[in-house]
Design a protein around this motif. Structure first.
Motif, PDB file in Angstrom:
ATOM      1  N   VAL A   1      35.868  38.011  52.344  1.00 32.77           N
ATOM      2  CA  VAL A   1      34.756  38.392  51.467  1.00 32.77           C
ATOM      3  C   VAL A   1      35.284  38.759  50.086  1.00 32.77           C
ATOM      4  O   VAL A   1      34.734  38.349  49.065  1.00 32.77           O
ATOM      5  N   GLY A   2      36.384  39.500  50.053  1.00 32.39           N
ATOM      6  CA  GLY A   2      36.979  39.883  48.771  1.00 32.39           C
ATOM      7  C   GLY A   2      37.403  38.682  47.960  1.00 32.39           C
ATOM      8  O   GLY A   2      37.109  38.575  46.771  1.00 32.39           O
ATOM      9  N   ASP A   3      38.097  37.753  48.601  1.00 30.38           N
ATOM     10  CA  ASP A   3      38.549  36.549  47.898  1.00 30.38           C
ATOM     11  C   ASP A   3      37.372  35.712  47.410  1.00 30.38           C
ATOM     12  O   ASP A   3      37.350  35.245  46.269  1.00 30.38           O
ATOM     13  N   MET A   4      36.390  35.512  48.273  1.00 33.72           N
ATOM     14  CA  MET A   4      35.239  34.692  47.887  1.00 33.72           C
ATOM     15  C   MET A   4      34.411  35.372  46.799  1.00 33.72           C
ATOM     16  O   MET A   4      33.918  34.701  45.882  1.00 33.72           O
ATOM     17  N   THR A   5      34.274  36.690  46.886  1.00 32.92           N
ATOM     18  CA  THR A   5      33.525  37.431  45.872  1.00 32.92           C
ATOM     19  C   THR A   5      34.191  37.292  44.515  1.00 32.92           C
ATOM     20  O   THR A   5      33.531  37.030  43.507  1.00 32.92           O
ATOM     21  N   GLN A   6      35.515  37.440  44.471  1.00 33.47           N
ATOM     22  CA  GLN A   6      36.247  37.290  43.212  1.00 33.47           C
ATOM     23  C   GLN A   6      36.064  35.886  42.641  1.00 33.47           C
ATOM     24  O   GLN A   6      35.864  35.722  41.435  1.00 33.47           O
ATOM     25  N   THR A   7      36.126  34.880  43.491  1.00 32.05           N
ATOM     26  CA  THR A   7      35.991  33.493  43.035  1.00 32.05           C
ATOM     27  C   THR A   7      34.604  33.234  42.455  1.00 32.05           C
ATOM     28  O   THR A   7      34.475  32.666  41.369  1.00 32.05           O
ATOM     29  N   VAL A   8      33.583  33.658  43.168  1.00 28.96           N
ATOM     30  CA  VAL A   8      32.208  33.416  42.704  1.00 28.96           C
ATOM     31  C   VAL A   8      31.941  34.181  41.411  1.00 28.96           C
ATOM     32  O   VAL A   8      31.350  33.653  40.473  1.00 28.96           O
ATOM     33  N   ARG A   9      32.402  35.432  41.347  1.00 30.83           N
ATOM     34  CA  ARG A   9      32.196  36.225  40.132  1.00 30.83           C
ATOM     35  C   ARG A   9      32.969  35.653  38.952  1.00 30.83           C
ATOM     36  O   ARG A   9      32.504  35.718  37.818  1.00 30.83           O
TER      37      ARG A   9
END
Length: 157
Positions: A45-53
């Motif tokens: 979730v952390g990795d995907m959140t950073q990527t999307v943001r």
């Protein structure tokens, strides 16, 4: 008038840890990560959140997990908040400033990856500023060492 999001559907199958991401264009929910254990899902979730943001998009995550043999939807309100805009000083000369900015961004990414591995995946704006200040002041080997310590701290989870 603001469009209301659909409620995240319960994942099929036996209860386990599942992160679902909302896709606003289709108003659908998609499984982003799943595991028997919570830590790997939170890391993803952390990795995907950073990527999307980083793309400038809004992130909405639903975290499902087991509780007493049944599904439970866990609250993840801060994952929906937009990332704070990064402030940069006006560059004096273009080429050295661009290199310095790229190196600071690289150090920032290394620190964020270390924090994610340590389970700190959704930071407040104040935390983001603290990470940015560290990335601005520390050299590459020191940043890598700090990230290593953060990663090692997650090993006991």
């Amino acid at each position: 008038m603001e469009k209301q999001r659909s409620r995240p559907p319960r994942p099929p199958g036996e209860p386990r840890w599942v992160a679902m991401f909302h896709e606003p264009a289709q108003d659908t929910w998609r499984v982003g990560a799943e595991s028997s254990y919570r830590s790997p899902v939170l890391y993803a979730v952390g990795d995907m959140t950073q990527t999307v943001r980083a793309r400038g998009d809004e992130v909405t995550v639903a975290l499902w997990g087991p509780e007493d043999g049944a599904w439970r939807l866990y609250d993840t309100p801060s994952a929906t908040a937009p990332a704070p805009a990064q402030k940069r000083p006006a560059p004096g000369s273009h080429e050295p400033a661009r290199l310095a900015e790229r190196m600071t961004d690289r150090r920032h990414q290394v620190l964020m990856a270390g924090l994610s591995k340590a389970g700190l995946y959704d930071l407040s704006p104040e935390d983001g500023e603290a990470v940015r200040a560290l990335a601005d002041r520390l050299d590459e080997p020191t940043v890598r060492r700090v990230a290593h310590w953060l990663s090692a701290s997650a090993g006991g989870r």
